[in-house]
Design an enzyme around this catalytic site. Structure first.
Site, PDB file in Angstrom:
ATOM      1  N   CYS A 161       0.810  -1.226   0.000  1.00  0.00           N
ATOM      2  CA  CYS A 161       0.000   0.000   0.000  1.00  0.00           C
ATOM      3  C   CYS A 161       0.838   1.268   0.000  1.00  0.00           C
ATOM      4  CB  CYS A 161      -0.947   0.006   1.185  1.00  0.00           C
ATOM      5  SG  CYS A 161      -2.229  -1.212   0.964  1.00  0.00           S
TER       6      CYS A 161
HETATM    7  N1  CO8 Z   1     -19.790  -9.778   6.762  1.00  0.00           N
HETATM    8  C1  CO8 Z   1     -20.301  -9.943   7.998  1.00  0.00           C
HETATM    9  N2  CO8 Z   1     -19.543 -10.068   9.099  1.00  0.00           N
HETATM   10  C2  CO8 Z   1     -18.195 -10.019   8.954  1.00  0.00           C
HETATM   11  C3  CO8 Z   1     -17.603  -9.859   7.683  1.00  0.00           C
HETATM   12  C4  CO8 Z   1     -18.452  -9.738   6.555  1.00  0.00           C
HETATM   13  N3  CO8 Z   1     -17.984  -9.581   5.314  1.00  0.00           N
HETATM   14  N4  CO8 Z   1     -16.259  -9.831   7.849  1.00  0.00           N
HETATM   15  C5  CO8 Z   1     -16.023  -9.996   9.153  1.00  0.00           C
HETATM   16  N5  CO8 Z   1     -17.181 -10.134   9.822  1.00  0.00           N
HETATM   17  C6  CO8 Z   1     -17.361 -10.372  11.273  1.00  0.00           C
HETATM   18  C7  CO8 Z   1     -16.133 -10.995  11.902  1.00  0.00           C
HETATM   19  O1  CO8 Z   1     -16.090 -12.389  11.708  1.00  0.00           O
HETATM   20  C8  CO8 Z   1     -16.320 -10.628  13.358  1.00  0.00           C
HETATM   21  O2  CO8 Z   1     -17.241 -11.492  13.967  1.00  0.00           O
HETATM   22  P1  CO8 Z   1     -17.036 -11.928  15.511  1.00  0.00           P
HETATM   23  O3  CO8 Z   1     -17.054 -10.642  16.281  1.00  0.00           O
HETATM   24  O4  CO8 Z   1     -18.205 -12.818  15.725  1.00  0.00           O
HETATM   25  O5  CO8 Z   1     -15.695 -12.614  15.536  1.00  0.00           O
HETATM   26  C9  CO8 Z   1     -16.975  -9.251  13.264  1.00  0.00           C
HETATM   27  O6  CO8 Z   1     -17.533  -9.162  11.954  1.00  0.00           O
HETATM   28  C10 CO8 Z   1     -15.985  -8.148  13.436  1.00  0.00           C
HETATM   29  O7  CO8 Z   1     -14.792  -8.482  12.719  1.00  0.00           O
HETATM   30  P2  CO8 Z   1     -13.505  -7.624  12.770  1.00  0.00           P
HETATM   31  O8  CO8 Z   1     -13.193  -7.240  14.166  1.00  0.00           O
HETATM   32  O9  CO8 Z   1     -12.428  -8.259  11.934  1.00  0.00           O
HETATM   33  O10 CO8 Z   1     -14.079  -6.384  11.965  1.00  0.00           O
HETATM   34  P3  CO8 Z   1     -13.555  -4.932  11.935  1.00  0.00           P
HETATM   35  O11 CO8 Z   1     -14.622  -4.064  12.456  1.00  0.00           O
HETATM   36  O12 CO8 Z   1     -12.187  -4.802  12.469  1.00  0.00           O
HETATM   37  O13 CO8 Z   1     -13.416  -4.679  10.364  1.00  0.00           O
HETATM   38  C11 CO8 Z   1     -11.752  -4.703   8.660  1.00  0.00           C
HETATM   39  C12 CO8 Z   1     -12.617  -5.536   9.544  1.00  0.00           C
HETATM   40  C13 CO8 Z   1     -12.661  -3.866   7.774  1.00  0.00           C
HETATM   41  C14 CO8 Z   1     -10.901  -5.618   7.783  1.00  0.00           C
HETATM   42  C15 CO8 Z   1     -10.862  -3.795   9.508  1.00  0.00           C
HETATM   43  O14 CO8 Z   1     -10.222  -4.520  10.503  1.00  0.00           O
HETATM   44  C16 CO8 Z   1      -9.798  -3.067   8.697  1.00  0.00           C
HETATM   45  O15 CO8 Z   1     -10.019  -2.513   7.646  1.00  0.00           O
HETATM   46  N6  CO8 Z   1      -8.616  -2.988   9.223  1.00  0.00           N
HETATM   47  C17 CO8 Z   1      -7.538  -2.253   8.548  1.00  0.00           C
HETATM   48  C18 CO8 Z   1      -6.821  -3.165   7.727  1.00  0.00           C
HETATM   49  C19 CO8 Z   1      -5.941  -2.494   6.741  1.00  0.00           C
HETATM   50  O16 CO8 Z   1      -5.838  -1.321   6.580  1.00  0.00           O
HETATM   51  N7  CO8 Z   1      -5.299  -3.293   6.019  1.00  0.00           N
HETATM   52  C20 CO8 Z   1      -4.502  -2.821   4.987  1.00  0.00           C
HETATM   53  C21 CO8 Z   1      -4.420  -3.942   4.092  1.00  0.00           C
HETATM   54  S1  CO8 Z   1      -4.105  -3.490   2.541  1.00  0.00           S
HETATM   55  C22 CO8 Z   1      -2.394  -3.256   2.289  1.00  0.00           C
HETATM   56  O17 CO8 Z   1      -1.625  -2.947   3.101  1.00  0.00           O
HETATM   57  C23 CO8 Z   1      -1.888  -3.480   0.927  1.00  0.00           C
HETATM   58  C24 CO8 Z   1      -1.962  -4.858   0.558  1.00  0.00           C
HETATM   59  C25 CO8 Z   1      -1.670  -4.967  -0.907  1.00  0.00           C
HETATM   60  C26 CO8 Z   1      -2.878  -5.152  -1.731  1.00  0.00           C
HETATM   61  C27 CO8 Z   1      -3.317  -6.540  -1.780  1.00  0.00           C
HETATM   62  C28 CO8 Z   1      -4.426  -6.736  -2.777  1.00  0.00           C
HETATM   63  C29 CO8 Z   1      -4.922  -8.106  -2.892  1.00  0.00           C
END
Ligand code: CO8
Length: 394
Positions: A161
């Site tokens: 990223c």
């Molecule tokens: N639908 C319904 N429920 C869901 C879903 C979904 N799609 N996904 C997760 N849940 C559930 C989980 O299972 C969890 O359930 P439980 O509490 O029962 O365990 C609940 O929702 C909450 O889950 P999380 O705590 O994981 O959810 P968050 O509120 O934290 O949101 C995010 C998840 C959106 C992924 C969030 O954590 C986030 O965005 N974090 C930042 C991550 C980030 O910035 N990453 C950067 C990655 S990209 C990068 O650096 C470049 C990579 C290169 C590109 C690659 C391309 C392929």
């Protein structure tokens, strides 16, 4: 690195190209859920016996609330939504044809060149910097250089990223040292092939896009506007919380190169918690090096991974700071949202486009700045990596 006693270096143009297809959260979730329900039906006995994990159901409401994403651009929609495929389908191109990623790059490059009023003969370096290149060699940058008829050199670099900012840092250094006079830095993000479309926790995160920037010395800039680059700053910290392990070594280890662990996967919550304060400190320290307070920054062009994460970065950044200064954001504290684009978000329409997100935000939310206004581009992501450039409107 400070630009003191070095030539004035400017960003004189930028460009964004979007592929034709879009997928809304609703479309994505409908198809993922149909795939998951069928999987669970077929494997009902194994799931009951505890031998196979049940596939969880996704939700469009969760996606928007947790990330701010409503829709994403993709190069090929059909294969992704086909529950018998669950990945994009691109036609193969032969060695003599323009590669897909070079085509992505050229679309954005031409837009940036037009904005900066540059022709190929003005440019002498091409940097293709992104999360993935579609092959190891020949470099996509050299293919782009050839297609545009640019004399000079080109190279590819990967930095997840932070690839756009780290690429611009290399452009800045080349211009400062005199090894280049005008750099075309491109971010052709063809990321959908590396998304695990069968993973409920990450299937919604990414989209394809291409962005480009022209950086050059102020004395060659054809347009009097643009942005002076005051300073650049980079930092990295090793973490396994965001990984993509696809690579040629899988052939020797006999691992499936397209297995779950080889595609993009992350500990999203940990990334959120660990990276947000680091990004805020990085910005604060970078501004302090220039004697600036966050209140003196007119615009924050932040990495576009998650709207809540960007709000958290802005909260950390302004936490404990006294009042607003000249050009400051007063009580708004620069939060992202409908009130104003102090830290504009484009994630709702584009999703996470890896390195390109900061350039989309910059391209779409920089025209209104006035002469002397200061802004900062800051990316953060896998590695971990954080990269920034402090800019001043000319
Ligand atoms: N639908 C319904 N429920 C869901 C879903 C979904 N799609 N996904 C997760 N849940 C559930 C989980 O299972 C969890 O359930 P439980 O509490 O029962 O365990 C609940 O929702 C909450 O889950 P999380 O705590 O994981 O959810 P968050 O509120 O934290 O949101 C995010 C998840 C959106 C992924 C969030 O954590 C986030 O965005 N974090 C930042 C991550 C980030 O910035 N990453 C950067 C990655 S990209 C990068 O650096 C470049 C990579 C290169 C590109 C690659 C391309 C392929």
């Amino acid at each position: 690195m400070k630009a003191e006693s070095k030539p004035t270096i400017v960003i004189s143009g930028s460009g964004v190209w979007t592929p034709p297809d879009t997928i809304t959260n609703e479309e994505l979730v409908t198809s993922y859920n149909a795939w998951a329900e069928r999987f669970n039906r077929i494997h009902a006995a194994a799931i009951k016996a505890g031998k196979t994990e049940e596939m969880p159901i996704s939700s469009a409401r969760f996606i928007e609330k947790a990330s701010g994403i409503k829709s994403r651009f993709v190069y090929a929609k059909e294969g992704i939504l086909d529950i018998d495929r669950m990945r994009p389908k691109f036609p193969e191109r032969k060695a003599g044809e323009l590669s897909l990623q070079a085509e992505f790059a050229l679309h954005a490059a031409r837009k940036a060149m037009e904005k900066a009023n540059k022709s190929s003969s003005d440019i002498d370096a091409v940097i293709v910097s992104c999360a993935y290149t579609q092959r190891a060699f020949p470099a996509i940058a050299i293919e782009v250089q050839d297609a545009l008829g640019i004399t000079g050199f080109g190279f590819d670099m990967l930095m997840a990223c932070s690839a756009a900012t780290f690429g611009l840092h290399r452009a800045f250094d080349s211009l400062a040292s005199g090894s280049a006079k005008c750099v075309l830095a491109i971010n052709p993000e063809v990321v959908t092939p590396m998304v695990n479309w069968c993973d409920r926790d990450s299937h919604f995160i990414f989209g394809d896009i291409s962005t480009a920037v022209i950086m050059e010395r102020a004395d060659t800039a054809a347009t009097g506007n643009g942005f002076e680059v005051l300073s650049t700053r980079a930092a990295t910290f090793f973490s396994s919380n965001i990984r993509s392990d696809f690579g040629h070594v899988s052939r020797a280890t006999d691992e499936d190169p397209y297995g779950r662990e080889k595609l993009f996967h992350q500990q999203g919550r940990k990334v959120f918690e660990e990276v947000s304060p680091k990004a805020a400190s990085h910005i604060k320290e970078h501004l302090a090096e220039l004697g600036l307070s966050p209140y003196e920054v007119r615009r924050f062009w932040l990495h576009q991974a998650n709207i809540n994460m960007n709000n958290m970065v802005m909260k950390h950044l302004f936490n404990g700071l006294e009042g607003g200064g000249k050009g400051g954001r007063g009580g708004r504290h620069g939060l992202c949202g409908p009130d104003g684009p102090d830290a504009p978000t484009i994630i709702d329409r584009y999703a996470n486009t890896a390195s390109a997100g900061v350039i989309i935000a910059f391209d779409q939310y920089s025209q209104d700045l006035e002469k002397g206004d200061v802004g900062i581009i800051c990316s953060f992501g896998a590695g971990y990596s954080i990269g920034s450039l402090v800019l001043r409107k000319r």
